[in-house]
Motif scaffolding. Structure first.
Motif, PDB file in Angstrom:
ATOM      1  N   THR A 196      -2.918  12.489   1.990  1.00 17.52           N
ATOM      2  CA  THR A 196      -2.005  13.633   1.985  1.00 17.52           C
ATOM      3  C   THR A 196      -1.749  14.106   0.562  1.00 17.52           C
ATOM      4  O   THR A 196      -1.969  13.369  -0.413  1.00 17.52           O
ATOM      5  N   MET A 197      -1.250  15.321   0.440  1.00 14.72           N
ATOM      6  CA  MET A 197      -0.915  15.857  -0.876  1.00 14.72           C
ATOM      7  C   MET A 197       0.227  15.061  -1.510  1.00 14.72           C
ATOM      8  O   MET A 197       0.232  14.831  -2.724  1.00 14.72           O
ATOM      9  N   ASN A 198       1.195  14.631  -0.692  1.00 14.53           N
ATOM     10  CA  ASN A 198       2.280  13.814  -1.239  1.00 14.53           C
ATOM     11  C   ASN A 198       1.744  12.506  -1.810  1.00 14.53           C
ATOM     12  O   ASN A 198       2.158  12.053  -2.888  1.00 14.53           O
ATOM     13  N   TYR A 252      -1.417   9.927  -8.449  1.00 13.24           N
ATOM     14  CA  TYR A 252      -2.147  10.387  -9.628  1.00 13.24           C
ATOM     15  C   TYR A 252      -1.423  11.460 -10.427  1.00 13.24           C
ATOM     16  O   TYR A 252      -1.877  11.831 -11.515  1.00 13.24           O
ATOM     17  N   GLY A 253      -0.336  11.982  -9.902  1.00 15.25           N
ATOM     18  CA  GLY A 253       0.254  13.158 -10.521  1.00 15.25           C
ATOM     19  C   GLY A 253      -0.456  14.410 -10.036  1.00 15.25           C
ATOM     20  O   GLY A 253      -1.374  14.358  -9.220  1.00 15.25           O
ATOM     21  N   ARG A 254      -0.041  15.552 -10.548  1.00 17.10           N
ATOM     22  CA  ARG A 254      -0.643  16.815 -10.135  1.00 17.10           C
ATOM     23  C   ARG A 254      -2.041  16.935 -10.737  1.00 17.10           C
ATOM     24  O   ARG A 254      -2.209  16.842 -11.953  1.00 17.10           O
ATOM     25  N   PRO A 255      -3.066  17.141  -9.906  1.00 20.47           N
ATOM     26  CA  PRO A 255      -4.430  17.220 -10.447  1.00 20.47           C
ATOM     27  C   PRO A 255      -4.629  18.453 -11.309  1.00 20.47           C
ATOM     28  O   PRO A 255      -4.011  19.496 -11.093  1.00 20.47           O
ATOM     29  N   ASP A 263       0.821  -1.206   0.000  1.00 20.62           N
ATOM     30  CA  ASP A 263       0.000   0.000   0.000  1.00 20.62           C
ATOM     31  C   ASP A 263       0.856   1.257   0.000  1.00 20.62           C
ATOM     32  O   ASP A 263       0.381   2.338   0.333  1.00 20.62           O
ATOM     33  N   ALA A 264       2.111   1.123  -0.376  1.00 18.33           N
ATOM     34  CA  ALA A 264       2.967   2.305  -0.439  1.00 18.33           C
ATOM     35  C   ALA A 264       2.541   3.188  -1.589  1.00 18.33           C
ATOM     36  O   ALA A 264       1.913   2.739  -2.542  1.00 18.33           O
ATOM     37  N   THR A 265       2.879   4.455  -1.512  1.00 20.98           N
ATOM     38  CA  THR A 265       2.461   5.381  -2.557  1.00 20.98           C
ATOM     39  C   THR A 265       3.610   5.835  -3.436  1.00 20.98           C
ATOM     40  O   THR A 265       3.381   6.432  -4.482  1.00 20.98           O
ATOM     41  N   ALA A 266       4.838   5.546  -3.066  1.00 22.11           N
ATOM     42  CA  ALA A 266       5.961   6.052  -3.849  1.00 22.11           C
ATOM     43  C   ALA A 266       5.976   5.491  -5.256  1.00 22.11           C
ATOM     44  O   ALA A 266       6.431   6.143  -6.187  1.00 22.11           O
ATOM     45  N   THR A 267       5.456   4.276  -5.437  1.00 21.31           N
ATOM     46  CA  THR A 267       5.455   3.667  -6.760  1.00 21.31           C
ATOM     47  C   THR A 267       4.053   3.588  -7.345  1.00 21.31           C
ATOM     48  O   THR A 267       3.823   2.876  -8.301  1.00 21.31           O
ATOM     49  N   ASP A 268       3.101   4.320  -6.785  1.00 27.86           N
ATOM     50  CA  ASP A 268       1.709   4.148  -7.214  1.00 27.86           C
ATOM     51  C   ASP A 268       1.453   4.587  -8.637  1.00 27.86           C
ATOM     52  O   ASP A 268       0.669   3.993  -9.354  1.00 27.86           O
TER      53      ASP A 268
END
Length: 408
Positions: free
Chosen positions: A192-194, A200-203, A6-11
């Motif tokens: 979080t914003m991070n 998803y990248g910058r919205p 569930d990490a987000t660094a590679t999402d």
């Protein structure tokens, strides 16, 4: 599960395929799918587990599971344990899979809902179907009127699938905002914003920045209504980031929910060849296409694995692995494994021509669409037909109360 489940660094998966020594970039996010996909690489990038033969055996029989179309997942064991019903001891379990209404539904949209119905019929699962009309307004160049029209037409197709109204809830973000928005606002504090930008990248706008909290609401809603229980989200691999965000929120233990599981599938190819089925005019077969339209699209536009001439095909045979007509049969429309294998063998041997294989697909797809359209046409006013599938007042109150949302 890998450590980065569930990490987000590679999402946000912009991965690289390495077939034949070539490096072909491909991108898979909920809002963009491009390049030549490497499904094995996606498992590494997303951190999901390949389904085992035992996993597949424990699911109700379905060709998209038997043939590896749905090929990976998260937390499927808990769902399968709860769904086990041979001795009547199965526990509460639910399925969540939805659609973003921006135009007519095509085959690539529909097959997951027919899979969900198979699971519901076999095990009594509750099915939640969110329709993210707000997301389509925010992410596409559409007016609310246009999104509303697409929503009504999509609902006709969803109702035609034949879900059990006692065990099915359709949730429309705009129409059910009294539940969706307060829950999304609650969950938004846990994204979080991070995490948002890594996933998803910058919205493009503020609304899309908030939308992951809405998707989390979709995926956790069954447990807020019915109490903590295993939930499975069958989706194409591009939608997996939404599942991972919701699992992160569930893991914070601020709410009485379990992490939702995922069942990840490959894309039904569009007529032009392997890849995600496109909604572009002519590249998709829509659920409202008649027999003539299906025949024209498949015969004239479906990518062929056959040879350039009849004589060459008779001598060398065709390649069913790249033939779109065969792939449609393999994904869903030829349910008999022996019959499918016989078609592939005859095609490779050159005994079955490309045009003949296409006609096999035309007949099977047309038969499916005829039955779907008869049920669709028999429906009355969508608002009246939808009513038994709406959240009840008691269910709304339970969901808000479970998340700690104050009610007047």
């Amino acid at each position: 599960m890998p450590a980065h489940d569930d990490a987000t660094a590679t999402d946000e998966s912009t991965a690289t395929a390495t077939e034949d020594g070539q490096r072909d970039d491909f991108t898979v996010t909920p809002y963009e799918v491009s390049g030549t996909l490497d499904y094995e690489k996606l498992l590494e990038e997303f951190g999901a587990d390949r389904l085992t033969a035992e996993d597949v055996r424990r699911f109700p029989d379905h060709p998209m599971l038997r043939r590896g179309i749905y090929y990976a997942g998260r937390g499927v064991d808990a769902y399968l344990d709860a769904a086990a019903s041979d001795d009547g001891a199965g526990g509460t379990h639910s399925i969540v899979t939805g659609v973003g209404p921006s135009g007519p539904m095509h085959l690539g949209h529909a097959l997951v809902f027919y899979l969900a119905k198979t699971l519901q019929d076999a095990t009594g699962a509750t099915v939640y179907v969110p329709l993210s009309d707000d997301e389509k307004y925010l992410s596409k160049d559409l007016t609310f009127d246009e999104v509303g029209e697409a929503t009504r037409e999509n609902l006709r197709d969803l109702l035609a699938v034949g879900f059990d109204p006692e065990r099915t809830r359709f949730v429309l973000d705009s129409a059910d905002a009294d539940v969706v928005y307060p829950l999304a606002a609650t969950f938004a504090k846990d994204v979080t914003m991070n995490q948002l930008e890594a996933t998803y990248g910058r919205p493009d706008n503020v609304g899309m920045g908030f939308y992951p909290a809405v998707q989390t609401t979709h995926l956790l809603l069954p447990q807020l209504v019915e109490g903590a229980h295993p939930t499975l989200v069958p989706v194409a691999v591009d939608q997996d980031p939404h599942v991972r965000v919701s699992r992160d929120v569930a893991a914070k233990a601020r709410y009485p929910v379990e992490k939702p599981g995922a069942l990840l599938g490959k894309f039904l190819p569009d007529l032009a060849g392997p890849g995600k089925m496109s909604s572009s005019e002519g590249e998709a077969i829509y659920l409202t296409d008649d027999a003539d339209a299906v025949e024209e699209k498949v015969l004239q536009r479906a990518y062929s694995g056959g040879r350039d001439s009849v004589s060459e095909h008779r001598e060398h045979g065709g390649d069913p692995s790249v033939d779109v007509a065969f792939q449609y049969l393999r994904y869903f429309f030829e349910r008999d494994d022996d019959a499918l294998a016989a078609l592939a063998e005859r095609y490779r041997a050159g005994d079955l021509l490309s045009g003949e294989l296409k006609l096999e697909a035309v007949d099977a797809i047309t038969e499916f669409l005829d039955a779907h359209q008869r049920r669709r046409d028999a429906l009355g006013d969508v608002r009246e037909e939808l009513e038994p599938y709406r959240l009840t007042d008691a269910e709304r109150e339970r969901a808000l109360s479970a998340a700690g949302v104050p009610q007047l």
